[in-house]
Scaffold this motif. Structure first.
Motif, PDB file in Angstrom:
ATOM      1  N   PHE A 443      -3.213   7.010 -10.086  1.00 15.26           N
ATOM      2  CA  PHE A 443      -2.873   5.770  -9.383  1.00 15.26           C
ATOM      3  C   PHE A 443      -3.823   5.509  -8.224  1.00 15.26           C
ATOM      4  CE2 PHE A 443       1.163   6.470 -11.580  1.00 15.26           C
ATOM      5  CZ  PHE A 443       1.436   5.184 -12.027  1.00 15.26           C
ATOM      6  N   ILE A 444      -4.158   6.553  -7.457  1.00 18.28           N
ATOM      7  CA  ILE A 444      -5.048   6.368  -6.301  1.00 18.28           C
ATOM      8  C   ILE A 444      -6.433   5.914  -6.751  1.00 18.28           C
ATOM      9  CG2 ILE A 444      -6.202   7.580  -4.401  1.00 18.28           C
ATOM     10  CD1 ILE A 444      -3.678   9.277  -4.094  1.00 18.28           C
ATOM     11  N   SER A 445      -6.828   6.293  -7.965  1.00 17.72           N
ATOM     12  CA  SER A 445      -8.151   5.879  -8.459  1.00 17.72           C
ATOM     13  C   SER A 445      -8.274   4.359  -8.554  1.00 17.72           C
ATOM     14  CB  SER A 445      -8.414   6.504  -9.841  1.00 17.72           C
ATOM     15  OG  SER A 445      -7.603   5.887 -10.837  1.00 17.72           O
ATOM     16  N   GLN A 446      -7.155   3.664  -8.530  1.00 20.00           N
ATOM     17  CA  GLN A 446      -7.159   2.205  -8.662  1.00 20.00           C
ATOM     18  C   GLN A 446      -6.997   1.490  -7.323  1.00 20.00           C
ATOM     19  OE1 GLN A 446      -7.673   0.982 -11.984  1.00 20.00           O
ATOM     20  NE2 GLN A 446      -8.099   3.206 -12.047  1.00 20.00           N
ATOM     21  N   HIS A 447      -7.074   2.221  -6.219  1.00 22.70           N
ATOM     22  CA  HIS A 447      -6.780   1.586  -4.930  1.00 22.70           C
ATOM     23  C   HIS A 447      -7.736   0.446  -4.606  1.00 22.70           C
ATOM     24  CE1 HIS A 447      -9.985   3.031  -2.163  1.00 22.70           C
ATOM     25  NE2 HIS A 447     -10.074   4.045  -3.014  1.00 22.70           N
ATOM     26  N   SER A 491      -0.040   5.104   0.473  1.00 24.00           N
ATOM     27  CA  SER A 491       1.123   4.257   0.163  1.00 24.00           C
ATOM     28  C   SER A 491       1.332   4.141  -1.341  1.00 24.00           C
ATOM     29  CB  SER A 491       0.943   2.867   0.783  1.00 24.00           C
ATOM     30  OG  SER A 491      -0.075   2.138   0.126  1.00 24.00           O
ATOM     31  N   MET A 492       0.264   4.255  -2.133  1.00 25.73           N
ATOM     32  CA  MET A 492       0.390   4.119  -3.588  1.00 25.73           C
ATOM     33  C   MET A 492       1.198   5.250  -4.205  1.00 25.73           C
ATOM     34  SD  MET A 492      -3.422   2.726  -4.595  1.00 25.73           S
ATOM     35  CE  MET A 492      -3.029   2.255  -6.280  1.00 25.73           C
ATOM     36  N   ILE A 493       1.299   6.387  -3.489  1.00 26.88           N
ATOM     37  CA  ILE A 493       2.109   7.503  -3.996  1.00 26.88           C
ATOM     38  C   ILE A 493       3.330   7.735  -3.101  1.00 26.88           C
ATOM     39  CG2 ILE A 493       0.201   8.598  -5.216  1.00 26.88           C
ATOM     40  CD1 ILE A 493      -0.090  10.531  -2.830  1.00 26.88           C
TER      41      ILE A 493
END
Length: 622
Positions: A443-447, A491-493
């Motif tokens: 998910f963080i790879s898409q920040h 925040s994404m996680i």
């Protein structure tokens, strides 16, 4: 021509009443006496000033104070009426309109007559009980009786009583030094009452007073009576109190009751008394005045010798309280509490009706607490927040099949993020797989694909950032706009500055099931209801439902497999407690129209800590 001073209405020099003009002088002393009476009956007021204006101050002050005590007057207004009526140069009378607020009952009104007499060069109020109340004379007295209506019940969603007026025992000690060290030690050991503080209160209390320590259920006292009842100085009083079926049942929501304090007495309103049992927390506190109703009362004039009633001089009919209907489902509430009882760590569980937002159960365990963590707790939601992150990414054009790489670590502006310990990097995968396996790095790879306020806007679609207006305190969660890329990645996680209550996370799961985030409701008709945001895009809703379902059938929430068509998301959130980094275990989801959230403080992971609790909960209803 001879003109006597007593026949003129002129003022003496300086604008002061002429002591030789009986109307002026008597009116002045009556006016001053009325003002002094008001001061005497004010909270902590003293009758000295009023007594000093009478012709026998040594006895009249005591008489005025006795009537105040008998009526339990909270305050009084005393207004001189009309002109003085003077029978001669030394005696005048004037009526007084009196309104006394009787604490815990209401306002009593009467008219008495003050007689002003000239003694030497001064005018004084003739000391008489009739000046205070007509008919008191020298020996008669006033007696008040207050009648409390039965407290109304707090009801479940079907209108059945969750609380009833049940027998209780108020346990305390005699004032002074009758209680021994063993007595106070027993209070500390058996009733969790601070024995040292109780002793200090008992020593300071007036002789003969009952010093209350705690109110417990009658059945609880029966188990303690063989030992505690024999201890020196222990005293008890019986009574009733509005209680749930058990000391634990929905305690932090229904609330508790205790003898009024300054704070709770103010909340209870002007018809409450310091001796009343009033709501101190939860719904019992929030709806104290509605549940309690209005007390009734009478005041009788009694013969000082025979003690018999001469007549009733004041009567007020009481009004029964009105019940408060909640959205709670008692069967689900019991199931939630039973599930939390299996935990060794502090945990909370909230269940809501996804189609309405109504709270079905809210429990905190494994031990009872008045603090409603389920509603008020502010926690990092951890990976359960990836539901919101997935929705945010779908808003940029991605879908559940979009490739997201899961690596062991990922670096954002010098900050290294990793996955939870149990997850090995699996390389290329989809968004659905990233949610199923709870891969942080995927998910963080898409920040970079999200605008700066992307997470905040996505969270708003799930009801975050709103002031929750429930009947009792609740927290709706916050997702502040990130200050930089690191904060956005966190925040994404569900870490960093993102916070939520278990109630809010249950509402997130409910939004997926229903398609629109709703406002939580505990007291229908009182709490604002309806949509908390615009509907989620239909494609996003469908994808999230599938992804949460496959998280149960083949992902981190598989502990719930075999419990029906459950959709869920696990979460493990890192927090700092007492200088150490610990984890809280989360799990959120829904089955049918019931959405839920569980947090376990200090839990190793969502699957290991929250999963078994939810499995237990789901097994108790279909």
């Amino acid at each position: 021509m001879l003109v006597t001073a007593g026949c003129t209405d002129s003022k003496s020099e300086g604008g002061k009443p002429d002591p030789n003009n009986e109307k002026q002088a008597s009116a002045e002393v009556v006016k001053n006496f009325a003002a002094a009476w008001v001061k005497a009956w004010a909270p902590d007021g003293k009758p000295d000033e009023a007594a000093a204006l009478s012709d026998t101050p040594a006895t009249f002050g005591k008489r005025l104070d006795e009537v105040d005590t008998a009526l339990v007057a909270q305050s009084v207004t005393v207004t001189p009426k009309d002109e003085p009526n003077c029978s001669d140069d030394n005696t005048c009378t004037q009526d007084l309109d009196v309104e006394a607020v009787l604490r815990g009952i209401g306002t009593m009104k009467w008219t008495s007559t003050a007689t002003a007499v000239k003694t030497g060069d001064a005018w004084k109020i003739k000391a008489s009980g009739d000046t205070i109340y007509p008919g008191l004379g020298e020996a008669n007295y006033l007696k008040r009786v207050r009648a409390l209506p039965a407290r109304a019940s707090i009801l479940d969603r079907n209108g059945k009583a969750l609380t009833a007026n049940r027998p209780v025992v108020i346990v305390g000690v005699a004032a002074g030094t009758k209680a021994t060290a063993a007595t106070y030690a027993a209070f500390t050991k058996n009733l969790q009452v601070d024995g040292a503080k109780l002793k200090a209160r008992a020593v300071a209390a007036p002789a003969g007073q009952f010093v209350d320590a705690i109110t417990i259920r009658a059945e609880e006292w029966e188990t303690l009576r063989p030992t505690m009842g024999k201890l020196p100085g222990v005293l008890t009083m019986g009574g009733t109190q509005s209680l749930a079926e058990s000391p634990t049942f929905a305690r932090s929501v229904i609330g508790t009751m205790k003898t009024a304090t300054a704070e709770t007495l103010k909340n209870a309103g002007p018809t409450a008394s310091a001796a009343d049992q009033v709501g101190t927390t939860g719904l019992q506190y929030a709806f104290q005045q509605q549940l309690a109703g209005t007390p009734g009362g009478t005041v009788t004039l009694r013969d000082g010798k025979t003690k018999l009633s001469i007549k009733t001089v004041f009567s007020q009919q009481g009004k029964a309280g009105a019940p408060v209907k909640t959205s709670l489902d008692p069967a689900l509430q019991r199931a939630a509490e039973a599930a939390l009882a299996t935990s060794k760590l502090n945990a909370s569980l909230v269940a809501v009706q996804a189609s309405t937002g109504q709270v079905l159960a809210a429990a905190n365990g494994p031990t009872p607490t008045n603090y409603n963590r389920a509603f008020q707790g502010r926690y990092a939601p951890g990976s359960t927040f990836k539901i919101v992150t997935s929705a945010a990414l779908m808003g940029t054009g991605q879908n559940k099949s979009t490739p997201l790489p899961c690596t062991n670590t990922i670096n954002v502006l010098g900050k290294t993020f990793k996955n939870y310990d149990g997850l090995a990097a699996y390389g290329n995968g989809t968004m659905e797989q990233a949610l199923n396996q709870s891969c942080n790095t995927a998910f963080i790879s898409q920040h970079g694909r999200l605008p700066k306020d992307g997470m905040t806007k996505a969270a708003a679609l799930f009801g975050f950032g709103q002031d929750v207006k429930l009947a009792i305190p609740a927290y709706g969660g916050e997702v502040p706009a990130p200050k930089d890329d690191v904060a956005e990645a966190a925040s994404m996680i569900g870490q960093g500055t993102v916070t939520a209550s278990p109630l809010q996370m249950a509402m997130v799961a409910g939004a997926v099931q229903h398609g629109t985030a709703l406002k939580p409701v505990l007291v229908p008709g009182k709490d604002p209801a309806g949509a908390a945001a615009s509907p989620l895009p239909a494609a996003t809703t469908a994808a999230l439902r599938t992804m949460m379902r496959t998280t149960v059938t083949g992902g981190t929430a598989k502990v719930l497999a075999g419990n029906g068509a459950v959709a869920a998301k696990t979460g493990t959130a890192e927090v700092v407690s007492n200088g150490k980094v610990i984890t809280n275990g989360w799990m959120v989801g829904y089955r049918g129209d019931v959405a839920f959230a569980v947090i376990v403080e200090g839990g190793a992971s969502g699957a290991k800590a929250a999963g078994p609790i939810l499995k237990n909960f789901l097994s108790k209803f279909s």
